[in-house]
Structures are given as C-alpha cells and as structure tokens.
Motif scaffolding. Sequence first.
Motif, PDB file in Angstrom:
ATOM      1  N   LEU A   1     -18.858  24.401   7.299  1.00 56.97           N
ATOM      2  CA  LEU A   1     -19.688  23.211   7.099  1.00 56.97           C
ATOM      3  C   LEU A   1     -18.837  21.997   6.712  1.00 56.97           C
ATOM      4  N   VAL A   2     -17.937  22.187   5.744  1.00 59.44           N
ATOM      5  CA  VAL A   2     -17.092  21.076   5.295  1.00 59.44           C
ATOM      6  C   VAL A   2     -16.211  20.593   6.453  1.00 59.44           C
ATOM      7  N   CYS A   3     -15.667  21.539   7.213  1.00 61.32           N
ATOM      8  CA  CYS A   3     -14.805  21.135   8.340  1.00 61.32           C
ATOM      9  C   CYS A   3     -15.613  20.340   9.363  1.00 61.32           C
ATOM     10  N   SER A   4     -16.864  20.754   9.609  1.00 64.13           N
ATOM     11  CA  SER A   4     -17.652  20.010  10.596  1.00 64.13           C
ATOM     12  C   SER A   4     -17.970  18.615  10.066  1.00 64.13           C
ATOM     13  N   HIS A   5     -18.212  18.492   8.756  1.00 70.49           N
ATOM     14  CA  HIS A   5     -18.463  17.161   8.184  1.00 70.49           C
ATOM     15  C   HIS A   5     -17.214  16.275   8.272  1.00 70.49           C
ATOM     16  N   ILE A   6     -16.061  16.870   8.055  1.00 74.61           N
ATOM     17  CA  ILE A   6     -14.831  16.060   8.137  1.00 74.61           C
ATOM     18  C   ILE A   6     -14.547  15.662   9.584  1.00 74.61           C
ATOM     19  N   ASP A   7     -14.747  16.603  10.500  1.00 75.00           N
ATOM     20  CA  ASP A   7     -14.582  16.257  11.926  1.00 75.00           C
ATOM     21  C   ASP A   7     -15.495  15.092  12.290  1.00 75.00           C
ATOM     22  N   GLU A   8     -16.743  15.201  11.853  1.00 76.28           N
ATOM     23  CA  GLU A   8     -17.729  14.161  12.171  1.00 76.28           C
ATOM     24  C   GLU A   8     -17.314  12.823  11.555  1.00 76.28           C
TER      25      GLU A   8
ATOM     26  N   LEU B   1      -8.632  14.085   1.876  1.00 74.06           N
ATOM     27  CA  LEU B   1      -9.646  14.807   1.112  1.00 74.06           C
ATOM     28  C   LEU B   1      -9.093  15.123  -0.273  1.00 74.06           C
ATOM     29  N   GLU B   2      -9.880  14.789  -1.298  1.00 74.72           N
ATOM     30  CA  GLU B   2      -9.430  15.004  -2.686  1.00 74.72           C
ATOM     31  C   GLU B   2     -10.011  16.285  -3.272  1.00 74.72           C
TER      32      GLU B   2
ATOM     33  N   GLU C   1      -6.783  27.965  -1.028  1.00 77.53           N
ATOM     34  CA  GLU C   1      -6.949  28.518   0.330  1.00 77.53           C
ATOM     35  C   GLU C   1      -7.956  27.693   1.128  1.00 77.53           C
ATOM     36  N   PHE C   2      -9.021  27.329   0.440  1.00 79.21           N
ATOM     37  CA  PHE C   2     -10.099  26.567   1.081  1.00 79.21           C
ATOM     38  C   PHE C   2      -9.563  25.228   1.594  1.00 79.21           C
ATOM     39  N   ILE C   3      -8.818  24.545   0.718  1.00 79.23           N
ATOM     40  CA  ILE C   3      -8.294  23.220   1.074  1.00 79.23           C
ATOM     41  C   ILE C   3      -7.234  23.332   2.170  1.00 79.23           C
ATOM     42  N   ALA C   4      -6.398  24.359   2.086  1.00 73.97           N
ATOM     43  CA  ALA C   4      -5.357  24.543   3.115  1.00 73.97           C
ATOM     44  C   ALA C   4      -6.013  24.761   4.481  1.00 73.97           C
ATOM     45  N   ALA C   5      -7.098  25.541   4.496  1.00 75.59           N
ATOM     46  CA  ALA C   5      -7.781  25.807   5.767  1.00 75.59           C
ATOM     47  C   ALA C   5      -8.407  24.532   6.327  1.00 75.59           C
ATOM     48  N   ILE C   6      -8.956  23.701   5.435  1.00 75.56           N
ATOM     49  CA  ILE C   6      -9.553  22.435   5.888  1.00 75.56           C
ATOM     50  C   ILE C   6      -8.497  21.548   6.542  1.00 75.56           C
TER      51      ILE C   6
ATOM     52  N   THR D   1      -8.952  20.594  10.425  1.00 75.86           N
ATOM     53  CA  THR D   1      -9.481  19.251  10.749  1.00 75.86           C
ATOM     54  C   THR D   1      -8.385  18.225  10.976  1.00 75.86           C
ATOM     55  N   GLY D   2      -7.165  18.548  10.540  1.00 76.52           N
ATOM     56  CA  GLY D   2      -6.087  17.564  10.648  1.00 76.52           C
ATOM     57  C   GLY D   2      -6.176  16.449   9.629  1.00 76.52           C
TER      58      GLY D   2
END
Lengths: 297, 256
Positions: A127-134, A145-146, A163-168, A172-173
């Motif tokens: 969900l977070v990745c899709s929001h950042i992509d958008e 992202l902070e 881990e969560f932040i590294a994956a984001i 998402t770049g």
Amino acid sequence: MTTRSAGSTGDLKSGVGLKAQHYKTILDSRPAAGFFEVHAENFMGAGGPPHRYLEAIRTHYPLSIHGVGLNIGGSQPLDRLHLQRLKQLLDRYQPELFSEHLAWSSHGGTFLNDLLPLPYTPSTLDLVCSHIDETQAFLGRRMLLENPSTYVTFAESTLTEEEFIAAIARRTGCGLLLDVNNAYVSSVNQQRDPAQYLDRYPLQHVEQFHLAGFAETRDPAGQRLLIDHHGDRVHADVWQLYADVVSRAPTAPTLIEWDNEVPELQALLAEAHKADAVVASVRTSPGPVAARAGGAR
Amino acid sequence: MESAFVAAVLDRELPTPAFLGEAAAPRAARAFAVYRNNYRVNLQEALRVTYPVTAQLVGDEFFAALINVFVTSCPPRSPVLIEYGGELPAFISQFEPAAAVPYLADVARLEAAWNDAYHAAESGSLQPSALGGLTAEALAVTRVALHASLQLVRSSFPVASIWELHRSPSRDPALSWEAEDALVLRPDAEVLVLALKPGYAEFVTALREGRCIAAAASTVLQDVVDFDTGDALVSLLSWGAIAGLDTPNQATTETC
C-alpha cells in the motif's frame, strides 16, 4: 548566497526550519544558512505574507518543502485535492528537496494533525509503495520519505522498520530522509539499540538528515518514554549517532527542526553550524566514502 | 485498525487498543496516551496561532479546555490547518462556560476574519484619484467592487478596540464601551483592522449587495442623518478597500 542551483544538493550546508517570527530577520541580515525548510501545508493559502516572504527568501536560499499531511501510510486512497495543492506549491517554488512521512494522519475524513504509526507487513508495504508511486508520478518528481517517531508498535508487524523502509526505497526509487532523532526516539521507546537500527538502515538511499530535540518521560515501570517534540536542542546521544552515520550519506544535507519554543534565529542557526562542524570533522577523516565530500567542506 | 486507533485517540475513555505490540499494559497505555495528548495539544497550538487574542482573553487553561471540547464537534477535515477553525466563533457563542466573557465570540469572529484576509489571494486596489474623472451624476450611479479580502465584523461590543489593545498592550487602555463595526482587509502586505464610523458598515453592506453609490447612501441616510458619502468613499479608497468602479456609459434612468 545567490549561487543556488536548483536540483543540486551535493554541497549544501545545514539548514533550519523557516519560522514566521524569523522572516524579517532573515531578509534583513541574510545569515549564513545552507537552506530553509517549510511545512508544505503552511503555504497552501491563496496568498498573503507567507507567500511574499517565502518568495523573497527563496531567491536567496535553497529550499526544502516538507509535507506533513499526505497520509502516505494511510489505508485510504490518497487525497487528490491535496496532491494537487502540493503540486502547485512544488511547481511554484521548485524546491531542491521535497519530503513526506512514513505515517498516516487522516481517516474517515478527519485529519488528526499527527504522524501516526502503521503496522509493518507485506500488505502495508504494498500500500505504501503504491502511494509513493502515485505521489511521484503525480508530482513529476522523486520524493524523500522520512522515518517516523513512534510510541507504540503493532502485534501484527512482521517486518522491522528498517526492512520496511529499505524495501520501499528499493521498490519505488524514492530517496530517504533519515531523521536521526526519530530513529533514537523510536528505538528507545521500543527498548532497542538505536545504533543497531542505524546499522540496518539503508543509508545508501539517504538524501537528507533531520535532527531535533525530544522530551523525556517515564512509563509506570520507570522505563524511558521519549517524545519527539521539536522543542529543544539536539540531544548529545543523537549528535553521536549522527556523527556515526553522516559520512555514509556523503551528499545529504542536514536540517535542524525546532518548531516549538522556537529560539532566536541565531540560536537556531548555531545548531545548524554545529551540524556543519560534525560533518566537517567526519567527512574529512579518511575513508572510502568520506573522501569524496571532504574537500568541499 | 485505523478506525479503532482514531476512536481511541478521540475518546480518552476508551481502553488502549488491543492490537498494540507492547507486552506490558501500563507501558502501552502510557505510550498510547502520547497520541491522545498530541492530537489535542497540536490543535490547541494551531488555533492559538489563529486566535491569539481570544486565547489571551480567557487564559491558556480555559482556551485549552475550550479547544478540547471544540475539536470533538468540529475536528479538522483537511490537512491545511491554516484554514481550520472557522466555526470556533459560532461555537464560542453557544459555549456556556464562556458566557462570562460576552464579547469573546465577537473577538473570535474578528480574528477569523483577520486569518482569512491574511491568507487571501493577492488582489489590487484603486487609488483615491480614481474618483477624479467622475461627475457627481456619474458617481451616483456607479457600482463598487470591494477588495476581495474585505470583511465586516459588526459587534455590540468595542470589538476592534479590545482586539487592538491586546495586540499592542502599550496603547492607551482607555476605551469607550460602545458597539463597534470593524472592517478587516489586506490591500497589500499588512492586514488592516479599522473601527468604522456610524453608517459605514451599512454603506459597505449595500455596496457589496450591488447597489449603486446613490442607492447605498440613501439606505444609510435613513438611520445616520449626518452620513457623508464623499468622506466614506475617500476613506474606503484610501484604505485600499475598493478594487473597481463600474460606471454605466450613459446616465441610466433605472433605479439602482
């Protein structure tokens, strides 16, 4: 201070938050400051003194725009109207840096004006990745992202925050804004070692640092509970952690956040100069990464 | 999760949410209380910025309690907090514990108007010389476009004087306790708050409704016999309160 080049942050010295009570002093005295940072939402009015001052200050200094209300970590769809306001602001001021939070702040039409925590699971990651992509697609630019200050955790979390932040960042770049104070506050609150958090944090993606002060309380068992209140100097422990990591993100500029009990501009800038001194001392010391930035400092 | 989290932030009587990871219940309760406190204190601070004199008039403790009740019925709907809290004046006028300060709601209305004018879109004003080329006949049928940021705050208390005294405490505190109409506008960089002479508020209201100058003036003259239309127009122009004048090409026989 007239040599700013939009888009380049590689040699920025440390900056401070831009507060309304300092507008005039800044324009009158043009103090040495790497950049100023504003909260996006404070400049979403149609006109008036906030825009007049920001326009004037922006012609002399690099700018960072920091959003606090996009609800990237929320379960609901992003607010398109808010994205539109952000885009308008970014298009108008062309800031060198733009960041938002790994947090949620709105639900069911109510804005809570706080940066609330989320569980770290594969589904919230999606969900977070899709929001950042958008967000990045809508704004036509990368965002940073902070990491949040958190006071509670969730039983359902299966990933660590690192881990969560590294994956984001990987998916998402987006770049990362590492708030060292938040890392310290959250680690202490979760009774973990902040140094270990930072060791596991994807520092190669960090493009900006935040430093701030916290307040300290105790829980009923006498354990420390830290509150990220942005109302004091940066704590010695946070300075130490900052010194430990800053050379591993050699081009990331640093911001001092001081939003409550705001001191005189000079005192605020003194904290930024202290950050510059830390950077100078660690980035000039020998090391494969530090060598690159060393000469400029 | 979010609904339950929000409900527990908004209602402090609810138990700490069960989905938290903190093993020790007292720790979880203390930690969750940070979010409950942040929500209230952050909004108190945001509204203290918009309503500084209102807050001053009742003191920090009362203001905090007022806002805690206010936010339960009017929580923010948007992340743009500079626009939040427009309902506070109406809320105060119904808020029983504030009845001892009967002018509080009017001062809050003035501050809400100030905040709107402060953030209003930039917009130009005419200079007083704009009247120069107009004959008395042409002026009479002219309609006036008021400045976009202009607002009227009418009060049975000396609302502008009370506000001014608290903004500039060094001023002579002698004020006559009479009804006041305040004009709030931002023609340029600064927000102006002006206590109006009798008849001005009615004149501005009639102009805003689209009446021509002669018609607006005659409305006022029914109640304020010594109202001077020329003085009022020059004053409005000198404050930057007029954005445009619309004079028909030919004197029209229509009533206006």
